[in-house]
Design a protein around this motif. Structure first.
Motif, PDB file in Angstrom:
ATOM      1  N   ARG A 123       0.847  -1.180   0.000  1.00 13.95           N
ATOM      2  CA  ARG A 123       0.000   0.000   0.000  1.00 13.95           C
ATOM      3  C   ARG A 123       0.893   1.245   0.000  1.00 13.95           C
ATOM      4  O   ARG A 123       2.063   1.178   0.379  1.00 13.95           O
ATOM      5  N   ILE A 124       0.338   2.366  -0.403  1.00 12.08           N
ATOM      6  CA  ILE A 124       1.017   3.655  -0.284  1.00 12.08           C
ATOM      7  C   ILE A 124       0.677   4.216   1.089  1.00 12.08           C
ATOM      8  O   ILE A 124      -0.498   4.413   1.415  1.00 12.08           O
ATOM      9  N   VAL A 125       1.697   4.466   1.897  1.00  8.43           N
ATOM     10  CA  VAL A 125       1.493   4.882   3.284  1.00  8.43           C
ATOM     11  C   VAL A 125       1.896   6.351   3.441  1.00  8.43           C
ATOM     12  O   VAL A 125       3.061   6.707   3.240  1.00  8.43           O
ATOM     13  N   LEU A 126       0.929   7.195   3.805  1.00 11.60           N
ATOM     14  CA  LEU A 126       1.199   8.617   3.999  1.00 11.60           C
ATOM     15  C   LEU A 126       1.489   8.900   5.476  1.00 11.60           C
ATOM     16  O   LEU A 126       1.002   8.194   6.357  1.00 11.60           O
ATOM     17  N   PRO A 127       2.294   9.923   5.761  1.00 13.03           N
ATOM     18  CA  PRO A 127       2.638  10.242   7.155  1.00 13.03           C
ATOM     19  C   PRO A 127       1.389  10.498   7.999  1.00 13.03           C
ATOM     20  O   PRO A 127       0.438  11.151   7.549  1.00 13.03           O
ATOM     21  N   LYS A 128       1.416   9.989   9.196  1.00 13.40           N
ATOM     22  CA  LYS A 128       0.256  10.116  10.095  1.00 13.40           C
ATOM     23  C   LYS A 128       0.026  11.575  10.486  1.00 13.40           C
ATOM     24  O   LYS A 128       0.942  12.285  10.888  1.00 13.40           O
ATOM     25  N   GLY A 129      -1.223  12.010  10.358  1.00 11.35           N
ATOM     26  CA  GLY A 129      -1.610  13.337  10.798  1.00 11.35           C
ATOM     27  C   GLY A 129      -1.123  14.481   9.940  1.00 11.35           C
ATOM     28  O   GLY A 129      -1.266  15.641  10.329  1.00 11.35           O
ATOM     29  N   SER A 130      -0.584  14.184   8.758  1.00  6.14           N
ATOM     30  CA  SER A 130      -0.036  15.252   7.929  1.00  6.14           C
ATOM     31  C   SER A 130      -1.136  16.122   7.321  1.00  6.14           C
ATOM     32  O   SER A 130      -2.210  15.637   6.951  1.00  6.14           O
ATOM     33  N   THR A 131      -0.855  17.411   7.219  1.00  2.42           N
ATOM     34  CA  THR A 131      -1.758  18.330   6.532  1.00  2.42           C
ATOM     35  C   THR A 131      -1.213  18.732   5.163  1.00  2.42           C
ATOM     36  O   THR A 131      -1.778  19.587   4.488  1.00  2.42           O
ATOM     37  N   ARG A 132      -0.121  18.092   4.748  1.00  3.34           N
ATOM     38  CA  ARG A 132       0.503  18.408   3.460  1.00  3.34           C
ATOM     39  C   ARG A 132      -0.285  17.767   2.323  1.00  3.34           C
ATOM     40  O   ARG A 132      -1.076  16.839   2.511  1.00  3.34           O
ATOM     41  N   ARG A 133      -0.026  18.235   1.112  1.00  4.30           N
ATOM     42  CA  ARG A 133      -0.647  17.667  -0.076  1.00  4.30           C
ATOM     43  C   ARG A 133       0.255  16.574  -0.641  1.00  4.30           C
ATOM     44  O   ARG A 133       1.464  16.764  -0.807  1.00  4.30           O
ATOM     45  N   PHE A 134      -0.358  15.433  -0.960  1.00  2.00           N
ATOM     46  CA  PHE A 134       0.357  14.306  -1.556  1.00  2.00           C
ATOM     47  C   PHE A 134      -0.274  13.989  -2.906  1.00  2.00           C
ATOM     48  O   PHE A 134      -1.501  13.848  -3.012  1.00  2.00           O
ATOM     49  N   ASP A 135       0.560  13.860  -3.937  1.00  4.19           N
ATOM     50  CA  ASP A 135       0.077  13.707  -5.310  1.00  4.19           C
ATOM     51  C   ASP A 135       0.479  12.369  -5.919  1.00  4.19           C
ATOM     52  O   ASP A 135       1.486  11.763  -5.535  1.00  4.19           O
ATOM     53  N   HIS A 136      -0.294  11.958  -6.917  1.00  2.85           N
ATOM     54  CA  HIS A 136       0.022  10.793  -7.744  1.00  2.85           C
ATOM     55  C   HIS A 136       0.691  11.254  -9.036  1.00  2.85           C
ATOM     56  O   HIS A 136       0.359  12.312  -9.579  1.00  2.85           O
ATOM     57  N   GLU A 137       1.616  10.464  -9.538  1.00  2.00           N
ATOM     58  CA  GLU A 137       2.241  10.708 -10.838  1.00  2.00           C
ATOM     59  C   GLU A 137       2.402   9.360 -11.536  1.00  2.00           C
ATOM     60  O   GLU A 137       3.095   8.468 -11.035  1.00  2.00           O
ATOM     61  N   SER A 138       1.777   9.201 -12.686  1.00  2.00           N
ATOM     62  CA  SER A 138       1.756   7.945 -13.432  1.00  2.00           C
ATOM     63  C   SER A 138       2.924   7.918 -14.418  1.00  2.00           C
ATOM     64  O   SER A 138       3.048   8.810 -15.259  1.00  2.00           O
ATOM     65  N   GLU A 139       3.761   6.867 -14.338  1.00  2.00           N
ATOM     66  CA  GLU A 139       4.981   6.856 -15.149  1.00  2.00           C
ATOM     67  C   GLU A 139       5.315   5.466 -15.693  1.00  2.00           C
ATOM     68  O   GLU A 139       5.069   4.450 -15.037  1.00  2.00           O
ATOM     69  N   LEU A 140       5.897   5.447 -16.883  1.00  2.00           N
ATOM     70  CA  LEU A 140       6.495   4.239 -17.432  1.00  2.00           C
ATOM     71  C   LEU A 140       7.884   4.076 -16.825  1.00  2.00           C
ATOM     72  O   LEU A 140       8.683   5.020 -16.830  1.00  2.00           O
TER      73      LEU A 140
END
Length: 294
Positions: A123-140
């Motif tokens: 799974r993709i695990v994001l930092p606990k309690g973060s208010t930051r923006r996390f983005d997806h980027e699709s790549e070959l």
């Protein structure tokens, strides 16, 4: 041929949603360094391919669903990445972008930590309690097959072993508040899903003519073609190898198209690249807050 790494770094040929274990064709000495098995197989592929094919015919397959898929190149010496390599992506992040309108041709490459790699069974695990923006980027992803240095683009495709799907998860900068280095923001553990399998180059006639799509919760977010890359695969290999040696198993993330956007815990992300693979992962929040929170 499709290859997989699963469970305790065992190797398999993939056919019809079944895994055919070929680990036995590798030297027993690698049992002490199982993460290196794929690198060794790639480096000796020409000699080992007949043994791989013979072993596949000898063993009973198991359903892919019964295995935990790991990154198909789980321990590269380098994980290279191309920034701003699709024209419509350049500038779409506005003030959150560090590219400032420059493409991969001007910026070169950056490095992600190999420790950020995960397979389709994770799974993709994001930092606990973060208010930051996390983005997806699709790549070959391009998987290197031969050691090289100063490789001219005219010969660069000879150094490609195969391809896979890659998601470059990213914590965005907040201008004037938090502007960490790009390599760090993209190198949290689990921030580079790679998989589900490795497809050898002979199975992909033209890697620069493939549909590249990504969905979040079944909503299509990114939809482009690898033919839209500004710097093609051969030029990327020339650029990278002019700075560092490349090695079997090294991974090159070739850049993301337009449509980059945020995801959050509870989301489901799917990447599909034509002729290469289709991978789905869940996004979750870490169970513990890190000492240095983000």
């Amino acid at each position: 041929m499709k290859l997989a790494v699963y469970d305790d770094y065992r190797l398999a040929v993939v056919e019809d949603d079944r895994l055919y274990d070929i680990t036995q064709v590798l030297p027993e000495a690698l049992d002490g360094l199982p993460q290196q098995r794929m690198n060794w197989l790639i480096a000796h592929w020409e000699a080992l391919r007949p043994q791989v094919e013979a072993r596949r015919r000898e063993v009973e397959g198991i359903p892919v669903s019964q295995a935990r898929l790991l990154p198909p190149s789980p321990h590269p010496s380098h994980l290279f990445a191309a920034p701003a390599n699709y024209r419509k992506h350049v500038g779409e992040l506005g003030v959150r972008s560090v590219s400032k309108g420059r493409t991969a041709r001007e910026q070169g490459f950056f490095l992600k930590a190999p420790g950020s790699l995960v397979g389709a069974g994770n799974r993709i695990v994001l930092p606990k309690g973060s208010t930051r923006r996390f983005d997806h980027e699709s790549e070959l992803a391009v998987i290197i097959g031969r050691a090289g240095r100063n490789v001219p683009r005219e010969r660069a495709m000879e150094y490609v072993f195969g391809y896979s799907c890659l998601i470059d998860a990213t914590m965005r900068i907040e201008p004037g508040v938090a502007e960490e280095e790009r390599s760090m923001r993209k190198s949290f553990a689990t921030f580079t899903p790679l998989g589900p399998f490795l497809v050898t180059a002979d199975e992909v006639p033209d890697a620069e003519a493939l549909g590249n799509r990504l969905w979040v919760n079944d909503t299509l977010k990114q939809d482009a073609n690898t033919g839209d890359m500004i710097v093609g695969i051969a030029e990327l290999i020339e650029l990278i190898s002019s700075v560092l040696p490349i090695s079997p198993g090294d991974v090159i993330a070739t850049g993301t198209p337009e449509g980059v956007g945020p995801f959050a815990p509870g989301d489901r992300v799917r990447i599909a690249i034509e002729g290469v693979g289709d991978m789905r992962l869940e996004v979750v929040e870490a169970e513990q807050r890190a000492p240095r929170a983000y």
